[in-house]
Write an enzyme that holds these catalytic residues in place. Sequence first.
Site, PDB file in Angstrom:
ATOM      1  N   CYS A 166      -6.333  25.488 -62.527  1.00 56.02           N
ATOM      2  CA  CYS A 166      -6.631  26.916 -61.922  1.00 56.02           C
ATOM      3  C   CYS A 166      -7.573  27.123 -61.100  1.00 56.02           C
ATOM      4  O   CYS A 166      -7.705  27.959 -60.473  1.00 56.02           O
ATOM      5  CB  CYS A 166      -6.354  27.650 -63.338  1.00 56.02           C
ATOM      6  SG  CYS A 166      -4.818  27.624 -64.075  1.00 56.02           S
ATOM      7  N   HIS A 214      -9.365  34.270 -60.696  1.00 47.71           N
ATOM      8  CA  HIS A 214      -8.124  33.573 -61.255  1.00 47.71           C
ATOM      9  C   HIS A 214      -7.159  34.651 -62.094  1.00 47.71           C
ATOM     10  O   HIS A 214      -7.550  34.986 -63.056  1.00 47.71           O
ATOM     11  CB  HIS A 214      -8.092  32.261 -61.801  1.00 47.71           C
ATOM     12  CG  HIS A 214      -7.012  31.717 -62.331  1.00 47.71           C
ATOM     13  ND1 HIS A 214      -5.854  31.496 -61.826  1.00 47.71           N
ATOM     14  CD2 HIS A 214      -6.913  31.245 -63.836  1.00 47.71           C
ATOM     15  CE1 HIS A 214      -5.004  30.988 -62.684  1.00 47.71           C
ATOM     16  NE2 HIS A 214      -5.616  30.826 -63.844  1.00 47.71           N
ATOM     17  N   ASN A 266       0.580  33.852 -64.108  1.00 48.83           N
ATOM     18  CA  ASN A 266      -0.288  32.822 -63.710  1.00 48.83           C
ATOM     19  C   ASN A 266       0.315  31.787 -62.838  1.00 48.83           C
ATOM     20  O   ASN A 266       0.983  31.088 -63.266  1.00 48.83           O
ATOM     21  CB  ASN A 266      -0.696  32.357 -64.985  1.00 48.83           C
ATOM     22  CG  ASN A 266      -2.140  31.168 -64.771  1.00 48.83           C
ATOM     23  OD1 ASN A 266      -2.057  30.752 -63.797  1.00 48.83           O
ATOM     24  ND2 ASN A 266      -2.758  31.014 -65.776  1.00 48.83           N
TER      25      ASN A 266
END
Length: 319
Positions: free
Chosen positions: A109, A246, A276
């Site tokens: 990520c 993020h 996500n």
Amino acid sequence: MRIVGTGSYLPETKLSNDDLSQLVDTNDEWIATRTGIRSRHVVTDENTSDLAVGAARVAMADAGIAAATIDLLVVATSTPDVFIPGVAHQVLKGLGISQAMVFDVNAACTGFVYALDVAVSLMQAHGYRHALVIGAEVMSKIVDWNDRNTCVLFGDGAGAVVLEQAEMSGVLYRSCTAIPDRDDVLLSGGVAVNNPVYAVAQGDFFLDMKGQDVFKFAVRVVGESVHAALSETGMSVEDVDYYVLHQANRRILEYVAKKLKVPVEKFYSTIADTGNTSAASIPITLDRMKREGLLVRGMKVMLVGFGAGLTYGAMLIEW
């Protein structure tokens, strides 16, 4: 170096929280209150490179440059189409670029921040004129759709930026690092060893995550990263116009905002309708902010990524 173009691409098909409630024991209220997510996009007949090409085309159009002017291409992904060639090589072909330095970066990520950091370094070292930096993921390939703790979180998508050489650099601070994930708080499986003298039973590729541990890690390193950037540049939290984190969980954004004593409105979020998207989340968010007219030249924008590894990194840029 400055960002002169942004782009994003999301698959057409969407899965709402109500759709997921037909697969696992969950509901819209449970998911939304704990994560801030209402829906996410998932691929049908597309793969990671297709999403990357789609985002890249939008970014190049926004920058007003042709594919032939790209001489550096970096793709951040942990969900490639195949092992060989890399997604960047497939994007090279998809965009019709005749020649460029291209490669993939896998920092989960945090991947986009890592890729951006590397691209800036290479542009400084080799004088590349234009770089295309992409975050692209098909997380639906590695999600266990029977696990309600993880399947509600992730989505597919891609985001991209075009970097251009400039006399005055827009990159004010950058730092990427990692610490060992000694407790395996976030990982997915891989290909087992299978050769003529040794074999291991094949497992699966499903993502496995210890949510509370990831939350604690995220809020700690985001705060540390922000303070390190501000200390290095002599700026205050108020000097930053937007914090683009993020997009892992809405509660992480809210917790960090409170901890830094910064209005949560400075933490723009796309997670409600994207979920996500791992390495794609930051560039997708930047592109949406630009489309909405929120990013104006001269603004200070802090990018912070965190993810498996355990990786994290930050970049402070002047738009």
